[in-house]
Design an enzyme around this catalytic site. Sequence first.
Site, PDB file in Angstrom:
ATOM      1  N   HIS A   1       3.481  -2.097   3.450  1.00 39.16           N
ATOM      2  CA  HIS A   1       3.633  -0.814   2.773  1.00 39.16           C
ATOM      3  C   HIS A   1       4.991  -0.758   2.079  1.00 39.16           C
ATOM      4  O   HIS A   1       6.010  -1.015   2.730  1.00 39.16           O
ATOM      5  CB  HIS A   1       3.499   0.335   3.777  1.00 39.16           C
ATOM      6  CG  HIS A   1       2.155   0.359   4.443  1.00 39.16           C
ATOM      7  ND1 HIS A   1       1.853  -0.449   5.515  1.00 39.16           N
ATOM      8  CD2 HIS A   1       1.021   1.047   4.136  1.00 39.16           C
ATOM      9  CE1 HIS A   1       0.584  -0.241   5.873  1.00 39.16           C
ATOM     10  NE2 HIS A   1       0.054   0.668   5.047  1.00 39.16           N
TER      11      HIS A   1
ATOM     12  N   ASP B   1       0.808  -1.228   0.000  1.00 35.22           N
ATOM     13  CA  ASP B   1       0.000   0.000   0.000  1.00 35.22           C
ATOM     14  C   ASP B   1       0.840   1.277   0.000  1.00 35.22           C
ATOM     15  O   ASP B   1       2.004   1.270   0.383  1.00 35.22           O
ATOM     16  CB  ASP B   1      -0.889   0.024   1.257  1.00 35.22           C
ATOM     17  CG  ASP B   1      -2.088  -0.896   1.109  1.00 35.22           C
ATOM     18  OD1 ASP B   1      -2.044  -1.792   0.247  1.00 35.22           O
ATOM     19  OD2 ASP B   1      -3.062  -0.715   1.868  1.00 35.22           O
ATOM     20  N   ASP B   2       0.179   2.338  -0.413  1.00 32.58           N
ATOM     21  CA  ASP B   2       0.653   3.731  -0.268  1.00 32.58           C
ATOM     22  C   ASP B   2       1.729   4.135  -1.265  1.00 32.58           C
ATOM     23  O   ASP B   2       2.156   5.273  -1.285  1.00 32.58           O
ATOM     24  CB  ASP B   2       1.164   4.028   1.159  1.00 32.58           C
ATOM     25  CG  ASP B   2       0.073   3.891   2.208  1.00 32.58           C
ATOM     26  OD1 ASP B   2      -1.069   3.562   1.833  1.00 32.58           O
ATOM     27  OD2 ASP B   2       0.368   4.096   3.398  1.00 32.58           O
TER      28      ASP B   2
ATOM     29  N   HIS C   1      -4.839   9.560   0.206  1.00 31.16           N
ATOM     30  CA  HIS C   1      -4.990   8.880   1.481  1.00 31.16           C
ATOM     31  C   HIS C   1      -5.840   9.619   2.528  1.00 31.16           C
ATOM     32  O   HIS C   1      -5.534   9.578   3.728  1.00 31.16           O
ATOM     33  CB  HIS C   1      -3.594   8.582   2.072  1.00 31.16           C
ATOM     34  CG  HIS C   1      -3.538   7.275   2.829  1.00 31.16           C
ATOM     35  ND1 HIS C   1      -3.964   7.146   4.139  1.00 31.16           N
ATOM     36  CD2 HIS C   1      -3.100   6.034   2.458  1.00 31.16           C
ATOM     37  CE1 HIS C   1      -3.774   5.890   4.534  1.00 31.16           C
ATOM     38  NE2 HIS C   1      -3.262   5.196   3.525  1.00 31.16           N
TER      39      HIS C   1
ATOM     40  N   HIS D   1      -5.834   3.100  -4.070  1.00 30.50           N
ATOM     41  CA  HIS D   1      -5.842   3.338  -2.618  1.00 30.50           C
ATOM     42  C   HIS D   1      -6.183   4.820  -2.370  1.00 30.50           C
ATOM     43  O   HIS D   1      -5.747   5.380  -1.363  1.00 30.50           O
ATOM     44  CB  HIS D   1      -4.474   2.972  -2.038  1.00 30.50           C
ATOM     45  CG  HIS D   1      -4.430   2.854  -0.541  1.00 30.50           C
ATOM     46  ND1 HIS D   1      -5.443   2.296   0.209  1.00 30.50           N
ATOM     47  CD2 HIS D   1      -3.470   3.212   0.360  1.00 30.50           C
ATOM     48  CE1 HIS D   1      -5.108   2.332   1.487  1.00 30.50           C
ATOM     49  NE2 HIS D   1      -3.917   2.890   1.618  1.00 30.50           N
TER      50      HIS D   1
HETATM   51 NI    NI Z   1      -2.719   3.190   3.367  1.00 32.69          NI
END
Ligand code: NI
Length: 581
Positions: free
Chosen positions: A179, A36-37, A91, A87
């Site tokens: 991540h 993620d991210d 955020h 995603h």
């Molecule tokens: Ni995230």
Amino acid sequence: MKRIISAVVALLLVISVIPMQTRAAQGGKLAAITFDDGPSAEYTPKLLDALKARGVKATFFMLGQNAQSNLDIVARAYNEGHEIASHSWDHPDLTGLSDSGVRNQLDSTVRVLSQGCSGVTDFLLRPPYGSTNSRVESLINVPMIYWSVDPEDWKYRDPDTVRSHIVDNTYDGAIILVHDIHGTSVDGALMAIDDLLDMGYEFVTVSELHRRREIPLENGEWHYSCKPNGTDVGPIPAPEITCAAHGAKMLVTITGQSNAPIYYTTDGSTPKQNSAVYNGPFEASYDSTITAYCAYDTNGVRSETTTMLPGEGVVGEVPYIRLNNGNVEMGKTTEEGVIFYTVDGSPVSLSSAVYSGPFPMPKGAYVRAASGGGFMKLSPENVVYCSERGTMFADMEPGTWYFDSIDRLAEAGMMSGMGNSIYAPKTDLTRGMLVTMLYAYTDVKLSAGWKKTSPFPDVEQDKWYAEPVEWAYRNSIVTGYKDKTFRPGNKLTRQELSVIIDSFLTYRGNTLPRGASCSGKFGDYGMIHHWALSSVEALAQAGLLAGDGKNVKPISNATRAEVAAIICQMMDYEAAHPVKP
Ligand code: NI
């Protein structure tokens, strides 16, 4: 586009790449690891390298703003078979945004990801923090992906802790959250992947995990894991590529799992969403690299890639090149492959012209040919030189001292090759060959139905040299040996050559000048036999026989090149000294 595969094609050699399946046995433990991210310029490329080395496929829940500044990384991950997913843009907790704010977060991210994924538009979504409410969910029309293993890598920032948290909590069907914006997370995740691979896990993308267990991904619904349910449809088999030589192009056939579309390219690049979809055999140039995979979705739900490089198969046959009425003809004995050729001297390759029939001889040029194609390896080349005079040579280079003489005699029909344009200039000439050359030069021929009057029992009447020998005997150009033989296959010494040429000129009424001794001219003068001395001296004086400047080498055999040179000198001499009628 429909194509009819003719029966001819079926006869041609077909080379296939049959992909190897290296996946774990189906029915084993599955896991989906998600990052993620990102993407992160610092960590994601290294992670992709490591995943590639392990044959592991992952899912990347990317932020739109990071994807926008790292589109090359998005494209790479997509091309390498990972699943790209959303995603949000930057955020936020979506529950704190207005409806239009939520839509902007989602839509702008899809637009950017789509650019990196060659037009894919349906991306799974992981709302930041896994946070939604019924209002937000009503705005989401794609599947939402939660997780079942959370090592809290963002908190611990320690590879060993991340590793043990993942390994200790992963179960068959788990979706693992990590991540890729922290080096410690990437390192820990890779160690955990190695541990889990050792434990028999197979890593697949989130969409592939659901496909394998036939658990549908529902739009607007949350998905947490895919626990074993007794179902595993297995990985999608990689396609098989078959290429056959097919005239100017090759015919490519790709077979794969029946209902999964096959995406392919012909330029060596990885197929993408906007690549061609296979719908039947197609033609491609012989230098194409065919790359294909079967995909229910090019974004992470596809087979391994199959690639077929040109010229990977068996070696083709060296084609023949011959001259026929001024046209160049090529061929080979087998039907396999096609013939490629060049006329500009450049090496033959799979991108050279394909031979389709005789063509006018290119004068003063090399013709090169090799056979192969349909992924057969190219044969070694056959190279011939086509002279300005229109003669073809396979074993002679222009510029050699004898080239022009042999070319001239070949053009005049006085010297023929030994087959396949081979002139063998360095091999010795036989007595039969010389007489045949002189007979070709003279205008006076024996009348049809000539009858043998020569006394040579070793000259059979049906031999190619029989008529020339008969003519030469009748005109006292040759007399044969004391035992009444002619020995047509015997090699000819240079002094024998001199005597015959001298006799031939006499027969033509062209008397050479005589009287000057060449005793001081040649170091090997003493080796000249008495019966040849007058002829050798006469030819030397007339400039027809020069030797190497020091020696005349009377008892050496005369090569075809030497004879050609002397006969050309003789022709020039005759032209310069016309016989008065
Ligand atoms: Ni995230």
